[in-house]
Design an enzyme around this catalytic site. Structure first.
Site, short mmCIF file in Angstrom:
data_model
loop_
_atom_site.label_atom_id
_atom_site.label_comp_id
_atom_site.label_asym_id
_atom_site.label_seq_id
_atom_site.Cartn_x
_atom_site.Cartn_y
_atom_site.Cartn_z
N PHE A 23 -9.15 8.03 -7.77
CA PHE A 23 -9.52 8.74 -6.31
C PHE A 23 -9.01 7.67 -5.55
CE2 PHE A 23 -12.21 9.53 -2.96
CZ PHE A 23 -12.24 10.95 -2.75
N TRP A 24 -8.31 8.54 -4.18
CA TRP A 24 -7.85 7.91 -2.95
C TRP A 24 -8.36 8.69 -1.83
CZ3 TRP A 24 -2.09 7.58 -1.42
CH2 TRP A 24 -2.07 6.67 -0.30
N ARG B 296 -21.51 -9.09 -10.01
CA ARG B 296 -21.19 -10.16 -10.49
C ARG B 296 -22.31 -11.22 -10.79
NH1 ARG B 296 -18.03 -13.17 -7.28
NH2 ARG B 296 -18.46 -12.15 -5.49
N ASN C 26 -15.71 4.11 3.58
CA ASN C 26 -16.65 3.65 2.28
C ASN C 26 -17.56 4.82 2.11
OD1 ASN C 26 -15.29 1.20 2.06
ND2 ASN C 26 -16.66 0.12 3.39
N ARG D 93 -24.29 -14.37 -10.49
CA ARG D 93 -24.19 -15.28 -9.16
C ARG D 93 -25.66 -16.10 -8.97
NH1 ARG D 93 -22.77 -11.49 -4.82
NH2 ARG D 93 -21.68 -10.49 -6.65
N TYR E 272 0.76 -1.17 -0.12
CA TYR E 272 -0.03 -0.03 0.08
C TYR E 272 0.88 1.14 -0.09
CZ TYR E 272 -4.41 2.31 0.87
OH TYR E 272 -5.47 3.23 0.86
#
Length: 383
Positions: free
Chosen positions: A312-313, A218, A169, A220, A84
Site C-alpha cells: 500500500f502506498w 522493538r 500517517n 527496549r 523514491y
C-alpha cells in the site's frame, strides 16, 4: 527631460520590492519566498541549499499561499536521495542557476490572495493542505492551483501541526484498516512499528471503529512506559518482537480468535512473524521497510492459511481517489476537533526570514534516522 528621474525612481522601487528580505504578499505586491532546493539527487546535507525568490501577484486561476507548517517525512528524504518512486520536477522557475526542485510532500498553507478566475469560495485566510505529492512544501510562500489543494473549511479546534500532518500517517492507517480484510467491530489486527506515526494512528482509528489491536514494538529498556502510552491511545495489547514469536503467548492474547489483518512497516524477520500470526484468509499489508530487509512468507502460511500479501502506498491511492480522500480528511479532522485523536510525538523548527541553512538542516538530518521517535516539522513565522 523630467521623465528620466521618475523612471529611475520607479525602477528602483520595483527592484526593492523584488529583492526586499521581507515576507510581503498582497494582491498588488510580490511575495518573497525562501525555500530549500536541490538540483541533483544525493545525501540531503550535500545537495540541499537555501534559496530566495520572488513570487508575483496571482492571476487567472493562480492562488498565492503562505506555508504555515511543513512536516519532514522519511519519503521526503528518500526523494532527495533519488531512491523514491515519485520524482520531483526540476525547473528553472525558482530562479536558480540550475534546474532545481523544492522537497517536501506534506504541508499546511494559508490562502493569501487569488486570481480573478479562482473559485470565489476560496478566500484569503482559509487553510488548505496539499492534495497530492511533489508540490514542494519546504518553503515559505508558493503559487498553487485549486487542484493542488484540499480546503479545510473549518479550522476551529485544529492546530497547525494537526492539519499539516493529516494526509500521510493518519490517512495511511485509515485506508489500510478500511480497505483490506473487511474488519468488523471486535475483530483483531496486528501491526509492527506500533509506536510510529502510522502505528499510533492505526491504534486510535481502530479504537474508534471498535477494532482490537495487537501492537508490536522493538525490545527496549523503557518498554513498560511505551506499553502504557500506546494502551492509553486505545491499543488492546502491546508486546515486544520477542513476545510476538511466542505462539502460546499469542494464543493467550487472542483467545483463539483469528487475526485477519497485519500491517507491516518493518520487513525482515518481523514481517515474516506477522505472516505466522495471521489466521486463515488473513491479509498482510506492507507499507514500509524500516529495516531495509526483504522478508519471506512461510509456505505453510500460503498453502494452509491462504495468506494474501499486499502493498500500500498512500501517494498512489490519493491520485485515483480525490473524493474519497477529501471525505477521509474530513473524518480525521472531525475526530481531532472532537478530541478523539491525539497528536503524534513531534518537534518543531522555527523558520523565519533570518533562519540559516544550518538550522533547517538539523531536523532534516534527524529525519534520516528511521527511529528518530519524533516527527520534525518546519513552523514558518510570518515576519
Amino acid at each position: 527631460m523630467q521623465m528620466r528621474p521618475l523612471v529611475l525612481r520607479r525602477a528602483s522601487l520595483i527592484k526593492r520590492i523584488l529583492t526586499t528580505h521581507r515576507h510581503y504578499s498582497t494582491r498588488f505586491g510580490y511575495a518573497h519566498s525562501r525555500c530549500l532546493v536541490f538540483s541533483r539527487f544525493g545525501q540531503p546535507e550535500k545537495v540541499l541549499k537555501l534559496h530566495s525568490y520572488s513570487i508575483p501577484p496571482p492571476y487567472d486561476d493562480i492562488i498565492n499561499v503562505r506555508f504555515i507548517a511543513s512536516p519532514i517525512n522519511p519519503a521526503d528524504i528518500n526523494q532527495i536521495e533519488g531512491v523514491y518512486p515519485e520524482k520531483p520536477e526540476f525547473t528553472l522557475g525558482l530562479g536558480t542557476g540550475d534546474k532545481s526542485a523544492v522537497p517536501g510532500n506534506e504541508g499546511l498553507v494559508e490562502i493569501v490572495s487569488c486570481g480573478s478566475k479562482v473559485n470565489p469560495s476560496i478566500r484569503p485566510g482559509q487553510w488548505a493542505i496539499m492534495s497530492g505529492p511533489n508540490f514542494g512544501t519546504w518553503r515559505t510562500y508558493a503559487q498553487a492551483k485549486e487542484s493542488n489543494l484540499i480546503m479545510i473549511p473549518d479550522k476551529e479546534g485544529i492546530s497547525p501541526v494537526q492539519a499539516a500532518t493529516v494526509s500521510v500517517n493518519p490517512s495511511t492507517a485509515y485506508r489500510m484498516l478500511k480497505d483490506f480484510a473487511g474488519l468488523e467491530p471486535g475483530e483483531y489486527f496486528v501491526q509492527n512499528a506500533a509506536n510510529s506515526g502510522v502505528g499510533r494512528s492505526a491504534i486510535q482509528i481502530g479504537r474508534l471503529w471498535g477494532l482490537k489491536s495487537i501492537n508490536i514494538v522493538r525490545d527496549r529498556p523503557d518498554i513498560d512506559k511505551l506499553k502504557e502510552e500506546l494502551i492509553s491511545l486505545g491499543g488492546t495489547e502491546v508486546i515486544t518482537e520477542t513476545e510476538a514469536k511466542d505462539k502460546r503467548h499469542m494464543a493467550k492474547i487472542t483467545g483463539g480468535q483469528p487475526v485477519k489483518l497485519a500491517l507491516n512497516c518493518v520487513g525482515g524477520e518481523s514481517a515474516t512473524n506477522l505472516a505466522r500470526i495471521l489466521g486463515y484468509n488473513g491479509h498482510l499489508v506492507t507499507y514500509g521497510a524500516m529495516s531495509k530487509l526483504p522478508f519471506s512468507v512461510p509456505a505453510s502460511a500460503l498453502i494452509f492459511k491462504n495468506i494474501h500479501c499486499h502493498g500500500f502506498w498512500i501517494s498512489a491511492w490519493s491520485k485515483e481517489n480525490d473524493a474519497a480522500k477529501s471525505q477521509m480528511i474530513r473524518d480525521i479532522l472531525g475526530w481531532i476537533r472532537d478530541g478523539e485523536f491525539k497528536d503524534i510525538p513531534y518537534e518543531t523548527t522555527k523558520w523565519s526570514e533570518d533562519t540559516r541553512l544550518e538550522t533547517l538542516m538539523e531536523p532534516v538530518k534527524r529525519g534520516i534516522s528511521e527511529y528518530s521517535g519524533r516527527k520534525g516539522i518546519f513552523m514558518m513565522e510570518d515576519d
